[in-house]
Design an enzyme around this catalytic site. Structure first.
Site, PDB file in Angstrom:
ATOM      1  N   ASP A  49      21.709 -21.325  20.676  1.00  0.00           N
ATOM      2  CA  ASP A  49      21.527 -22.583  21.385  1.00  0.00           C
ATOM      3  C   ASP A  49      20.766 -22.313  22.668  1.00  0.00           C
ATOM      4  O   ASP A  49      20.994 -21.294  23.330  1.00  0.00           O
ATOM      5  CB  ASP A  49      22.897 -23.206  21.689  1.00  0.00           C
ATOM      6  CG  ASP A  49      22.787 -24.650  22.062  1.00  0.00           C
ATOM      7  OD1 ASP A  49      22.272 -24.927  23.175  1.00  0.00           O
ATOM      8  OD2 ASP A  49      23.190 -25.504  21.269  1.00  0.00           O
ATOM      9  N   ILE A  50      19.864 -23.224  23.025  1.00  0.00           N
ATOM     10  CA  ILE A  50      19.061 -23.009  24.232  1.00  0.00           C
ATOM     11  C   ILE A  50      19.830 -23.313  25.507  1.00  0.00           C
ATOM     12  O   ILE A  50      19.373 -22.974  26.598  1.00  0.00           O
ATOM     13  CB  ILE A  50      17.746 -23.808  24.191  1.00  0.00           C
ATOM     14  CG1 ILE A  50      18.015 -25.298  24.130  1.00  0.00           C
ATOM     15  CG2 ILE A  50      16.875 -23.330  23.051  1.00  0.00           C
ATOM     16  CD1 ILE A  50      16.758 -26.140  24.279  1.00  0.00           C
ATOM     17  N   ASN A 102      29.997 -32.224  14.870  1.00  0.00           N
ATOM     18  CA  ASN A 102      30.146 -33.573  15.383  1.00  0.00           C
ATOM     19  C   ASN A 102      29.510 -34.511  14.358  1.00  0.00           C
ATOM     20  O   ASN A 102      28.327 -34.354  14.037  1.00  0.00           O
ATOM     21  CB  ASN A 102      29.468 -33.722  16.749  1.00  0.00           C
ATOM     22  CG  ASN A 102      30.171 -32.894  17.803  1.00  0.00           C
ATOM     23  OD1 ASN A 102      31.388 -32.764  17.792  1.00  0.00           O
ATOM     24  ND2 ASN A 102      29.405 -32.323  18.706  1.00  0.00           N
ATOM     25  N   GLY A 123      30.038 -38.293  19.185  1.00  0.00           N
ATOM     26  CA  GLY A 123      29.062 -37.680  20.069  1.00  0.00           C
ATOM     27  C   GLY A 123      27.881 -37.042  19.377  1.00  0.00           C
ATOM     28  O   GLY A 123      27.098 -36.343  20.016  1.00  0.00           O
ATOM     29  N   GLN A 124      27.711 -37.273  18.069  1.00  0.00           N
ATOM     30  CA  GLN A 124      26.560 -36.689  17.389  1.00  0.00           C
ATOM     31  C   GLN A 124      25.287 -37.367  17.871  1.00  0.00           C
ATOM     32  O   GLN A 124      25.162 -38.584  17.831  1.00  0.00           O
ATOM     33  CB  GLN A 124      26.676 -36.839  15.868  1.00  0.00           C
ATOM     34  CG  GLN A 124      25.518 -36.170  15.143  1.00  0.00           C
ATOM     35  CD  GLN A 124      25.561 -36.353  13.635  1.00  0.00           C
ATOM     36  OE1 GLN A 124      26.349 -37.124  13.114  1.00  0.00           O
ATOM     37  NE2 GLN A 124      24.702 -35.641  12.945  1.00  0.00           N
ATOM     38  N   HIS A 136      24.624 -29.745  11.447  1.00  0.00           N
ATOM     39  CA  HIS A 136      24.627 -28.424  12.058  1.00  0.00           C
ATOM     40  C   HIS A 136      26.032 -28.090  12.532  1.00  0.00           C
ATOM     41  O   HIS A 136      26.787 -28.961  12.920  1.00  0.00           O
ATOM     42  CB  HIS A 136      23.631 -28.334  13.221  1.00  0.00           C
ATOM     43  CG  HIS A 136      23.897 -29.289  14.340  1.00  0.00           C
ATOM     44  ND1 HIS A 136      23.560 -30.622  14.273  1.00  0.00           N
ATOM     45  CD2 HIS A 136      24.473 -29.107  15.548  1.00  0.00           C
ATOM     46  CE1 HIS A 136      23.909 -31.220  15.402  1.00  0.00           C
ATOM     47  NE2 HIS A 136      24.479 -30.324  16.188  1.00  0.00           N
ATOM     48  N   HIS A 193      28.173 -25.724  15.229  1.00  0.00           N
ATOM     49  CA  HIS A 193      28.144 -24.907  16.440  1.00  0.00           C
ATOM     50  C   HIS A 193      29.169 -23.791  16.248  1.00  0.00           C
ATOM     51  O   HIS A 193      30.313 -24.064  15.887  1.00  0.00           O
ATOM     52  CB  HIS A 193      28.582 -25.715  17.667  1.00  0.00           C
ATOM     53  CG  HIS A 193      27.702 -26.861  18.008  1.00  0.00           C
ATOM     54  ND1 HIS A 193      26.728 -26.782  18.973  1.00  0.00           N
ATOM     55  CD2 HIS A 193      27.662 -28.131  17.528  1.00  0.00           C
ATOM     56  CE1 HIS A 193      26.133 -27.955  19.076  1.00  0.00           C
ATOM     57  NE2 HIS A 193      26.679 -28.790  18.216  1.00  0.00           N
TER      58      HIS A 193
END
Length: 142
Positions: free
Chosen positions: A58-59, A115, A121-122, A128, A130
């Site tokens: 993740d960035i 999510n 909160g998607q 994907h 996390h």
């Protein structure tokens, strides 16, 4: 950075994707980063790849280990992925476990988060997972 629904996990993921709309439903589209990462067309710090999944850092990590695992095929969320392609959903989960092992967070514990839906909160409409670990993770998460 503007505040997005879903808090820091989806905010970080949203930075990988510009949202598009097709057939009236929010989804990623041609040239969008998550789809392009899955296709290998956009640079990302990839930590694992299989024929069916891509895992990349993740960035904007929310833990020392924060890796996104995405299917190469497009599904808008985890529920759609599980309903349409349960074997691919299993691939995503299996790879999430492999990421945790590679990152050496299994012994200390790790979290896999999907999510699903805007109410959860998607904000990135490409399924994907996390993978978070390397620090204490409180419950409940929100």
């Amino acid at each position: 950075m503007p505040s997005l629904p879903g808090g820091p996990l989806e905010t970080a993921a949203a930075q990988h994707v510009r949202m598009g709309v097709e057939d009236g439903l929010p989804r990623t589209g041609a040239g969008v980063e998550d789809d392009a990462v899955a296709a290998g067309d956009v640079p990302a710090t990839i930590v694992r790849e299989t024929d069916t999944t891509v895992a990349f850092r993740d960035i904007n990590p929310q833990a020392p280990t924060h890796v996104l695992v995405i299917p190469r095929a497009h599904y808008p969320d985890a529920a759609a992925l599980a309903a349409a392609a349960p074997e691919l959903a299993a691939d995503v989960l299996r790879e999430a476990g492999e990421v945790a092992a590679d990152e050496k967070v299994v012994a200390g514990g790790y979290r896999i988060v999907f999510n699903t839906g805007s109410g959860a909160g998607q904000t990135v409409f490409h399924a994907h997972a996390h993978v978070l670990g390397g620090r204490g993770l409180q419950w409940p998460p929100g």
